[in-house]
Enzyme design. Structure first.
Site, PDB file in Angstrom:
ATOM      1  N   LYS A 130      53.226  22.516  34.923  1.00 17.41           N
ATOM      2  CA  LYS A 130      54.061  23.526  35.839  1.00 17.41           C
ATOM      3  C   LYS A 130      55.075  24.391  34.796  1.00 17.41           C
ATOM      4  O   LYS A 130      55.152  23.737  34.168  1.00 17.41           O
ATOM      5  CB  LYS A 130      54.589  22.857  36.620  1.00 17.41           C
TER       6      LYS A 130
HETATM    7  P1  NAD Z   1      53.839  31.297  48.371  1.00 20.22           P
HETATM    8  O1  NAD Z   1      54.521  32.373  47.752  1.00 20.22           O
HETATM    9  O2  NAD Z   1      52.549  32.289  49.016  1.00 20.22           O
HETATM   10  O3  NAD Z   1      54.496  31.779  49.581  1.00 20.22           O
HETATM   11  C1  NAD Z   1      54.824  30.591  50.597  1.00 20.22           C
HETATM   12  C2  NAD Z   1      55.707  31.111  51.371  1.00 20.22           C
HETATM   13  O4  NAD Z   1      56.239  29.872  52.461  1.00 20.22           O
HETATM   14  C3  NAD Z   1      55.667  31.656  52.814  1.00 20.22           C
HETATM   15  O5  NAD Z   1      55.374  32.392  53.510  1.00 20.22           O
HETATM   16  C4  NAD Z   1      57.121  32.176  52.336  1.00 20.22           C
HETATM   17  O6  NAD Z   1      58.060  32.612  53.065  1.00 20.22           O
HETATM   18  C5  NAD Z   1      57.221  30.072  52.596  1.00 20.22           C
HETATM   19  N1  NAD Z   1      58.517  29.922  53.039  1.00 20.22           N
HETATM   20  C6  NAD Z   1      59.564  29.800  51.774  1.00 20.22           C
HETATM   21  N2  NAD Z   1      60.830  28.803  52.092  1.00 20.22           N
HETATM   22  C7  NAD Z   1      60.489  27.970  52.985  1.00 20.22           C
HETATM   23  C8  NAD Z   1      60.972  28.012  54.549  1.00 20.22           C
HETATM   24  N3  NAD Z   1      62.235  26.841  53.699  1.00 20.22           N
HETATM   25  N4  NAD Z   1      60.609  27.148  55.523  1.00 20.22           N
HETATM   26  C9  NAD Z   1      59.141  28.107  55.662  1.00 20.22           C
HETATM   27  N5  NAD Z   1      58.858  29.101  55.093  1.00 20.22           N
HETATM   28  C10 NAD Z   1      59.642  28.976  53.551  1.00 20.22           C
HETATM   29  O7  NAD Z   1      53.383  29.830  48.069  1.00 20.22           O
HETATM   30  P2  NAD Z   1      51.878  28.566  47.682  1.00 20.22           P
HETATM   31  O8  NAD Z   1      51.525  29.467  46.739  1.00 20.22           O
HETATM   32  O9  NAD Z   1      51.559  29.558  49.490  1.00 20.22           O
HETATM   33  O10 NAD Z   1      52.999  27.339  47.626  1.00 20.22           O
HETATM   34  C11 NAD Z   1      53.043  26.952  48.485  1.00 20.22           C
HETATM   35  C12 NAD Z   1      53.440  26.089  48.739  1.00 20.22           C
HETATM   36  O11 NAD Z   1      51.866  25.172  48.162  1.00 20.22           O
HETATM   37  C13 NAD Z   1      54.664  25.107  47.291  1.00 20.22           C
HETATM   38  O12 NAD Z   1      55.056  23.701  47.323  1.00 20.22           O
HETATM   39  C14 NAD Z   1      52.858  25.183  46.201  1.00 20.22           C
HETATM   40  O13 NAD Z   1      53.807  24.877  44.627  1.00 20.22           O
HETATM   41  C15 NAD Z   1      52.673  24.756  46.876  1.00 20.22           C
HETATM   42  N6  NAD Z   1      50.587  25.017  46.344  1.00 20.22           N
HETATM   43  C16 NAD Z   1      50.111  25.445  45.554  1.00 20.22           C
HETATM   44  C17 NAD Z   1      49.041  25.918  45.567  1.00 20.22           C
HETATM   45  C18 NAD Z   1      48.506  27.295  45.402  1.00 20.22           C
HETATM   46  O14 NAD Z   1      47.394  27.413  44.777  1.00 20.22           O
HETATM   47  N7  NAD Z   1      48.698  28.305  45.425  1.00 20.22           N
HETATM   48  C19 NAD Z   1      48.407  24.739  45.311  1.00 20.22           C
HETATM   49  C20 NAD Z   1      48.741  23.551  45.341  1.00 20.22           C
HETATM   50  C21 NAD Z   1      50.082  23.402  45.958  1.00 20.22           C
END
Ligand code: NAD
Length: 440
Positions: A130
């Protein structure tokens, strides 16, 4: 470059909490400590060789970089970034890059370790890694973001590569950031190296279906979980915390597939309508710089309140430590599908289990993203690209297979789904480590 040490850091402790029995209790919300606790549980259950357990507790390589970026106003700012590789016993390491003001080495360590298990659980030939940069993305102009990305990539280029460690998007990063990373790395090599990162735009070697893959996978996993309760997606209400690449896409696909999405939230706040939300309208509103809370289609709620709604399915898809021992007792959903990495602390896990809530853990539930990243990498290496239907159906097949393996393990060992997933993932990594042996 530094190597990891034996010390388990002690940052980020919640303030002491008065329990009903009058005693005070402090729960760790350090994601790395939580990741270690989860590993320990699996190691104990597997009766893992202590030497192998020790190896798996540690990260193979940790790089911290401090790098300058020219800001638009002419000033120079120094940023801190990380790239951490947890384990490469099963193949090159794989994992996203997070841009966040709150990230630090322990968060990146936890996320890297979770990637190792995730890749092993869905049985793809990758280890876990990561990356992260401490920055507030919203305060950066597009030019600053590009310069920061290029300089970060250049600083970590000594440890990444198409057959060493392959970054991807995570919170705060997206396909454009991946295009800049690919271009920067390619400049250092004197040739175009599309397979150095995944999650790129299709125009520069990205895969069809990658953008929606994590959210789509969440919906496939939910559908499988519901079957156990004799239900279908069209029978249930869903609340999704986080409206980004994972939560926003998952909410849209749930809506498309007939589930009633009654609440969504982002970092600013959320919206609730027991009759169901018009997700395409909400997407349009947020794309046009509106916020969820000002949308007329429901009642504003906080992101914490969303977690406690009386819904069938809860999808925490924002960030770590959202369900802790402070609020786990008040969760009413029957099923939790973890879209985010690490949204539930180990103490909360125990409470949810006592309450009989069926939880599908992050390392399985959100693995659709890394599966399609794997497909993207394979396509890039072969310079041969697939249609979206092929990508989606291959991802569905592997994810559903992994779900069934984990479910079977949970039944056979009479453990919850997180421990069952770890038993499979940790065992596969331990076996690979044992077979390779210890060099020299
Ligand atoms: P992103 O930046 O696209 O979106 C994050 C979202 O969460 C945004 O809408 C933001 O406003 C919101 N957010 C942040 N803090 C918050 C809180 N305290 N309460 C409510 N909403 C909040 O990120 P993402 O890619 O959607 O990632 C989200 C999660 O999924 C992370 O834990 C990431 O590690 C995990 N993840 C992402 C992927 C991927 O392919 N992008 C794959 C597996 C896991």
């Amino acid at each position: 470059m530094t190597t990891s040490t034996n010390t388990i850091p002690n940052r980020q402790l919640q303030s002491p909490k008065l329990l009903r029995n009058g005693k005070t209790h402090i729960e760790s919300i350090n994601p790395y400590q939580n990741a270690l606790q989860q590993l320990d549980l699996a190691a104990k259950h597997l009766e893992l060789d202590p030497g192998i357990h020790e190896i798996l507790k540690h990260h193979e390589r940790e790089l911290t970089v401090h790098f300058p970026v020219k800001m638009d106003d002419g000033s120079t700012k120094v940023f801190t970034g990380y790239r951490v590789q947890h384990n490469v016993a099963r193949g090159p390491s794989k994992g996203g890059v997070r841009y966040s003001a709150n990230t630090d080495i322990d968060e990146v360590r936890a996320l890297a370790m979770w990637m190792t298990w995730k890749c092993a659980i869905v049985n793809i030939p990758f280890g876990g890694a990561k990356g992260g940069v401490v920055c507030d993305v919203k305060s950066l102009s597009k030019g600053e973001l590009e310069r920061l990305t290029r300089r970060y990539t250049s600083s970590i280029s000594i440890v990444i590569g198409p057959d060493t460690d392959i970054p991807a998007p995570d919170m705060g990063t997206n396909a454009q950031v991946m295009a800049w990373m690919m271009d920067t790395y390619s400049m250092t090599q004197g040739r175009t190296v599309p397979a150095v990162v995944t999650g790129k735009p299709v125009a520069v070697g990205g895969s069809e279906g990658r953008n929606d893959a994590t959210g789509r996978g969440i919906v496939f996993v939910t559908r499988e979980a519901l079957k156990e309760f004799g239900k279908r997606l069209t029978d249930v209400t869903v609340a999704v915390q986080g409206f980004g690449n994972v939560g926003g896409v998952a909410a849209s696909i749930f809506h498309e597939m007939g589930a009633k999405v009654v609440a969504v939230s982002d970092a600013v706040g959320g919206i609730y309508n027991p009759e169901g939300l018009d997700i395409p309208k909400l997407q349009e509103c947020t794309n046009n710089d509106g916020t969820l809370t000002t949308h007329k289609g429901g009642k504003p709620i906080t992101s914490r309140e969303l977690l406690e709604l009386d819904v069938d399915v809860l999808v925490p898809a924002a960030t770590e430590n959202q369900i802790t021992d402070e609020n786990a007792d008040r969760i009413k959903a029957g099923i939790i599908i973890e879209g985010a990495n690490g949204p539930t602390t180990p103490s909360a896990d125990r409470i949810l289990q006592e309450k009989g809530i069926f939880l599908v853990p992050d390392v399985l539930a959100n693995a659709g993203g890394v599966l399609v990243s794997y497909f993207e990498w394979v396509q890039d290496l072969q310079f041969f690209f697939w249609q979206e239907e092929e990508v989606n159906s291959k991802m569905e097949a592997l994810l559903v297979h992994a779900y069934r393996e984990v479910r079977q393990m949970a039944k056979r060992e009479e453990v919850d789904m997180r421990l069952a997933a770890y038993l499979i993932g940790v065992k596969r990594v331990a076996e690979a480590s044992l077979m390779r042996g210890i060099y020299p």
